[in-house]
Design a protein around this motif. Sequence first.
Motif, PDB file in Angstrom:
ATOM      1  N   GLN A  44       0.827  -1.207   0.000  1.00 18.77           N
ATOM      2  CA  GLN A  44       0.000   0.000   0.000  1.00 18.77           C
ATOM      3  C   GLN A  44       0.864   1.260   0.000  1.00 18.77           C
ATOM      4  N   LYS A  45       2.070   1.167   0.568  1.00 20.57           N
ATOM      5  CA  LYS A  45       2.988   2.317   0.610  1.00 20.57           C
ATOM      6  C   LYS A  45       3.832   2.426  -0.662  1.00 20.57           C
ATOM      7  N   SER A  46       3.772   1.404  -1.509  1.00 17.91           N
ATOM      8  CA  SER A  46       4.619   1.376  -2.706  1.00 17.91           C
ATOM      9  C   SER A  46       3.987   2.178  -3.838  1.00 17.91           C
ATOM     10  N   SER A  47       4.689   2.213  -4.963  1.00 11.73           N
ATOM     11  CA  SER A  47       4.189   2.961  -6.124  1.00 11.73           C
ATOM     12  C   SER A  47       2.887   2.390  -6.678  1.00 11.73           C
ATOM     13  N   ILE A  48       2.589   1.116  -6.411  1.00 13.09           N
ATOM     14  CA  ILE A  48       1.311   0.578  -6.888  1.00 13.09           C
ATOM     15  C   ILE A  48       0.215   0.730  -5.826  1.00 13.09           C
ATOM     16  N   GLY A  49       0.572   1.325  -4.694  1.00 12.68           N
ATOM     17  CA  GLY A  49      -0.342   1.445  -3.559  1.00 12.68           C
ATOM     18  C   GLY A  49      -1.789   1.775  -3.861  1.00 12.68           C
ATOM     19  N   PRO A  50      -2.043   2.883  -4.589  1.00  8.93           N
ATOM     20  CA  PRO A  50      -3.436   3.262  -4.852  1.00  8.93           C
ATOM     21  C   PRO A  50      -4.193   2.225  -5.692  1.00  8.93           C
ATOM     22  N   HIS A  51      -3.450   1.361  -6.388  1.00  8.48           N
ATOM     23  CA  HIS A  51      -4.068   0.386  -7.286  1.00  8.48           C
ATOM     24  C   HIS A  51      -4.041  -1.025  -6.709  1.00  8.48           C
ATOM     25  N   PHE A  52      -3.334  -1.179  -5.580  1.00  8.55           N
ATOM     26  CA  PHE A  52      -3.149  -2.486  -4.958  1.00  8.55           C
ATOM     27  C   PHE A  52      -4.466  -3.003  -4.401  1.00  8.55           C
ATOM     28  N   SER A  53      -4.784  -4.264  -4.710  1.00  7.90           N
ATOM     29  CA  SER A  53      -6.042  -4.796  -4.187  1.00  7.90           C
ATOM     30  C   SER A  53      -5.888  -6.008  -3.275  1.00  7.90           C
ATOM     31  N   GLY A  54      -4.652  -6.444  -3.016  1.00  9.36           N
ATOM     32  CA  GLY A  54      -4.467  -7.510  -2.037  1.00  9.36           C
ATOM     33  C   GLY A  54      -3.585  -8.642  -2.531  1.00  9.36           C
ATOM     34  N   CYS A  55      -3.190  -9.477  -1.587  1.00  4.44           N
ATOM     35  CA  CYS A  55      -2.362 -10.646  -1.884  1.00  4.44           C
ATOM     36  C   CYS A  55      -3.043 -11.897  -1.352  1.00  4.44           C
ATOM     37  N   LYS A  56      -2.706 -13.007  -1.964  1.00  7.89           N
ATOM     38  CA  LYS A  56      -3.189 -14.302  -1.508  1.00  7.89           C
ATOM     39  C   LYS A  56      -1.975 -15.197  -1.380  1.00  7.89           C
ATOM     40  N   VAL A  57      -1.734 -15.724  -0.175  1.00  7.78           N
ATOM     41  CA  VAL A  57      -0.631 -16.659   0.008  1.00  7.78           C
ATOM     42  C   VAL A  57      -1.025 -17.952  -0.700  1.00  7.78           C
ATOM     43  N   THR A  58      -0.193 -18.381  -1.640  1.00  5.26           N
ATOM     44  CA  THR A  58      -0.513 -19.605  -2.375  1.00  5.26           C
ATOM     45  C   THR A  58       0.177 -20.813  -1.763  1.00  5.26           C
ATOM     46  N   ASP A  72       5.139 -18.074  -0.921  1.00  6.46           N
ATOM     47  CA  ASP A  72       4.685 -17.783  -2.279  1.00  6.46           C
ATOM     48  C   ASP A  72       3.347 -17.063  -2.184  1.00  6.46           C
ATOM     49  N   ALA A  73       3.228 -15.939  -2.882  1.00  6.11           N
ATOM     50  CA  ALA A  73       1.974 -15.191  -2.866  1.00  6.11           C
ATOM     51  C   ALA A  73       1.674 -14.656  -4.258  1.00  6.11           C
ATOM     52  N   VAL A  74       0.389 -14.499  -4.534  1.00  4.53           N
ATOM     53  CA  VAL A  74      -0.053 -13.840  -5.755  1.00  4.53           C
ATOM     54  C   VAL A  74      -0.760 -12.575  -5.316  1.00  4.53           C
ATOM     55  N   CYS A  75      -0.299 -11.442  -5.828  1.00  5.95           N
ATOM     56  CA  CYS A  75      -0.869 -10.152  -5.449  1.00  5.95           C
ATOM     57  C   CYS A  75      -1.564  -9.544  -6.660  1.00  5.95           C
ATOM     58  N   SER A  76      -2.551  -8.698  -6.378  1.00  2.69           N
ATOM     59  CA  SER A  76      -3.359  -8.117  -7.457  1.00  2.69           C
ATOM     60  C   SER A  76      -3.354  -6.602  -7.392  1.00  2.69           C
ATOM     61  N   TYR A  77      -3.513  -6.010  -8.559  1.00  5.63           N
ATOM     62  CA  TYR A  77      -3.640  -4.553  -8.638  1.00  5.63           C
ATOM     63  C   TYR A  77      -4.533  -4.233  -9.825  1.00  5.63           C
TER      64      TYR A  77
END
Length: 119
Positions: A44-58, A72-77
């Motif tokens: 959320q603090k990174s450059s993709i912060g405003p577009h970040f929608s979450g991560c899922k630990v796979t 291992d995680a898959v994150c979405s934006y």
Amino acid sequence: AVKNFTLNFTITNLQFTADLEKPSSRRFKSTEKVMYHYIDPLLQKSSIGPHFSGCKVTGFRSGRSRDDTKVDAVCSYEDNASLARFDREKLYQELSTMTSNVTRLGHYSLERSSLYVDG
């Protein structure tokens, strides 16, 4: 459009046990919650912060030693016009800086060369 990227890193002070391989286990669920607690605020603090929608630990995997656990995680934006483009190298640099050169994630120690961001 929602886009995904993978995030991988190794924790050197989280002992890997068989129950971490089972998403239904209590240990998997509690460790997964802790990962979200640490990972989400960084993204959320990174450059993709405003577009970040979450991560899922796979998954969690055994590392090189008994005390290492690979995460291992898959994150979405949301990929839209206001996000210039997903820059995985920039995100890697930001996460590297926010984890003290890939050494700390909250109370966890990270293996320096283990952070991987794949767009």
